[in-house]
Design an enzyme around this catalytic site. Structure first.
Site, PDB file in Angstrom:
ATOM      1  N   LYS A 139      -1.368  -1.396  -3.976  1.00 25.77           N
ATOM      2  CA  LYS A 139      -2.492  -0.483  -3.979  1.00 25.77           C
ATOM      3  C   LYS A 139      -2.017   0.989  -4.280  1.00 25.77           C
ATOM      4  O   LYS A 139      -1.242   1.423  -3.295  1.00 25.77           O
ATOM      5  CB  LYS A 139      -3.496  -0.402  -2.688  1.00 25.77           C
ATOM      6  CG  LYS A 139      -4.438   0.478  -2.885  1.00 25.77           C
ATOM      7  CD  LYS A 139      -5.230   0.649  -1.341  1.00 25.77           C
ATOM      8  CE  LYS A 139      -6.241   1.386  -1.381  1.00 25.77           C
ATOM      9  NZ  LYS A 139      -7.154   1.485  -0.263  1.00 25.77           N
ATOM     10  N   TYR A 152       0.938  -1.250   0.017  1.00 21.16           N
ATOM     11  CA  TYR A 152      -0.280   0.024  -0.056  1.00 21.16           C
ATOM     12  C   TYR A 152       0.816   1.345   0.018  1.00 21.16           C
ATOM     13  O   TYR A 152       1.497   1.542   0.948  1.00 21.16           O
ATOM     14  CB  TYR A 152      -0.763  -0.155   1.177  1.00 21.16           C
ATOM     15  CG  TYR A 152      -1.881   1.058   1.315  1.00 21.16           C
ATOM     16  CD1 TYR A 152      -2.283   1.833   0.120  1.00 21.16           C
ATOM     17  CD2 TYR A 152      -2.756   0.897   2.617  1.00 21.16           C
ATOM     18  CE1 TYR A 152      -3.358   2.779   0.323  1.00 21.16           C
ATOM     19  CE2 TYR A 152      -3.852   1.871   2.632  1.00 21.16           C
ATOM     20  CZ  TYR A 152      -4.228   2.737   1.503  1.00 21.16           C
ATOM     21  OH  TYR A 152      -5.059   3.768   1.773  1.00 21.16           O
TER      22      TYR A 152
END
Length: 302
Positions: A170, A142
Site C-alpha cells: 500500500k 504499508y
C-alpha cells in the site's frame, strides 16, 4: 495499448473501511457487516482493508480487531478479499496481531512500518520478515512515512520482494519514481493509498488502490480503473477528475479521512457512528460540503 497488468492478489478496487461504532462508542459488528455487504455487492469493491488508519486501529483493542475481522469475513468472505491491519511499533505485538487476524479469517495482512522509534532499514526489513515468517497468509506492506517517520527505501523493498509471502504494497510514499522502480524490478502488487495517485500509479503498472473515499463512493473510484482497463485513457482521466472534489474534501480538508468519511456516511444514513477520541467529529459545514460533492458525483455513478 495499455501495459500488461501485474498480479492482483487482493483484487483491484479495495476499500480502506471505517470501523463502525454504536452511538455509545462500542464496536458495531452488525453495522460493519451491513457496510461491508454494501461495499462489495452494491459498490463493486473487490477487497476490504480493516483495522487500518481509516479503521481507527490506534483506538481499538486487540479483541475488537479480531472480532471485526471475523464478522466481516463471515459477511463477505469468498466474494471479496479481507485484509487486516496488524501494524504496531512493537514487532512481538505485530506478530501476535498477525496470528490472531489470520486465525479470525483474514485473507491477507496490512503491515505498517514500525513507527515512533524510527528504526534503520535493516531493522525495518527484519520486522517485516519476522511477521511474514510467522503466518501463512500474504502480506501487504504499508509504506506511509508521513505517519510513521520512516520510509521503506527502494533497496529494502527490492530485498523484501524476494520473500514468498510479501506480495503487495500500500503506497503512501508519494514517490512515483521510487514506486515505478520497484514495480519494474519485482512482482510486488502496488496499490495506491493516496487517491490523487490512483490513476498515475495504475498507469505505471500498479495493481489498483486501497481507498478511504471508496467508503462513500466506491463505484466512482472503481470507474477510473474500469475505463483504463478498457483502454480508454481519456475516460479514465475524466472519471479521475470528476472525483477530485470529493477526494479533496475527504482527504485534504485538514481533517483525518476517518473524520470526514464518518461524517458523510452518517449523513447518508449508513453505518458509521462516532470517531473515538482523540479524534473529534466533523462540524456541520464540513459535512454539508461533503454531501454536496457526494451528490454531484452520485448523479453519474450511484
Amino acid at each position: 495499448m495499455t501495459p500488461s497488468r501485474p498480479s492482483r492478489p487482493f483484487g483491484r478496487a479495495l476499500c480502506a473501511m471505517i470501523t463502525p461504532f454504536t452511538s455509545e462508542g462500542a464496536l458495531d459488528l452488525d453495522g460493519a457487516q451491513a457496510l461491508s455487504e454494501r461495499l462489495v455487492v452494491e459498490g463493486g469493491c473487490e477487497g476490504l482493508v480493516l483495522n487500518g488508519t481509516t479503521g481507527e486501529s490506534p483506538t481499538t483493542t486487540d479483541a475488537e480487531k479480531s472480532a471485526l475481522v471475523r464478522a466481516v469475513s463471515e459477511a463477505v468472505g469468498g466474494r471479496a478479499s479481507v485484509l487486516a491491519g496488524v501494524g504496531s511499533a512493537d514487532t512481538r505485538h505485530t506478530v501476535e496481531l498477525a496470528k490472531a487476524s489470520a486465525g479470525a479469517g483474514a485473507d491477507g495482512l496490512l503491515v505498517v512500518t514500525p513507527y515512533y522509534s524510527r528504526p534503520p532499514q535493516a531493522a525495518v526489513e527484519a520486522h517485516f520478515r519476522r511477521v511474514a515468517d510467522a503466518v501463512g497468509v500474504p502480506l501487504m506492506l504499508y509504506d506511509i512515512p508521513g505517519r510513521t517517520g520512516t520510509r521503506i527505501e527502494v533497496e529494502t523493498m527490492l530485498r523484501l520482494a524476494e520473500h514468498p509471502r510479501i506480495t503487495a504494497v500500500k503506497d503512501c510514499a508519494n514517490d512515483l519514481l521510487g514506486s515505478a522502480t520497484v514495480i519494474a524490478h519485482t512482482s510486488l502488487a502496488y496499490y495506491s493509498g493516496s487517491e490523487e495517485h490512483n490513476l498515475p500509479l495504475y498507469s505505471l503498472g500498479g495493481a489498483g488502490f486501497v481507498s478511504t473515499v471508496a467508503n462513500s463512493a466506491p463505484r466512482a473510484m472503481r470507474a477510473v480503473l474500469d475505463a483504463y482497463d478498457a483502454a480508454d485513457t481519456a475516460a479514465a482521466a475524466r472519471a479521475h477528475h470528476r472525483a477530485l472534489p470529493l477526494i479533496t474534501l475527504t482527504m485534504a480538508s485538514g481533517l483525518p479521512g476517518t473524520v470526514t468519511t464518518k461524517g458523510l456516511l452518517g449523513a447518508l444514513g449508513l453505518p458509521a457512528g462516532p470517531v473515538r477520541e482523540p479524534l473529534q467529529p466533523a462540524d456541520r459545514a464540513t459535512v454539508d460540503g461533503l454531501l454536496a460533492a457526494y451528490e454531484e458525483l452520485a448523479q453519474r455513478y450511484m
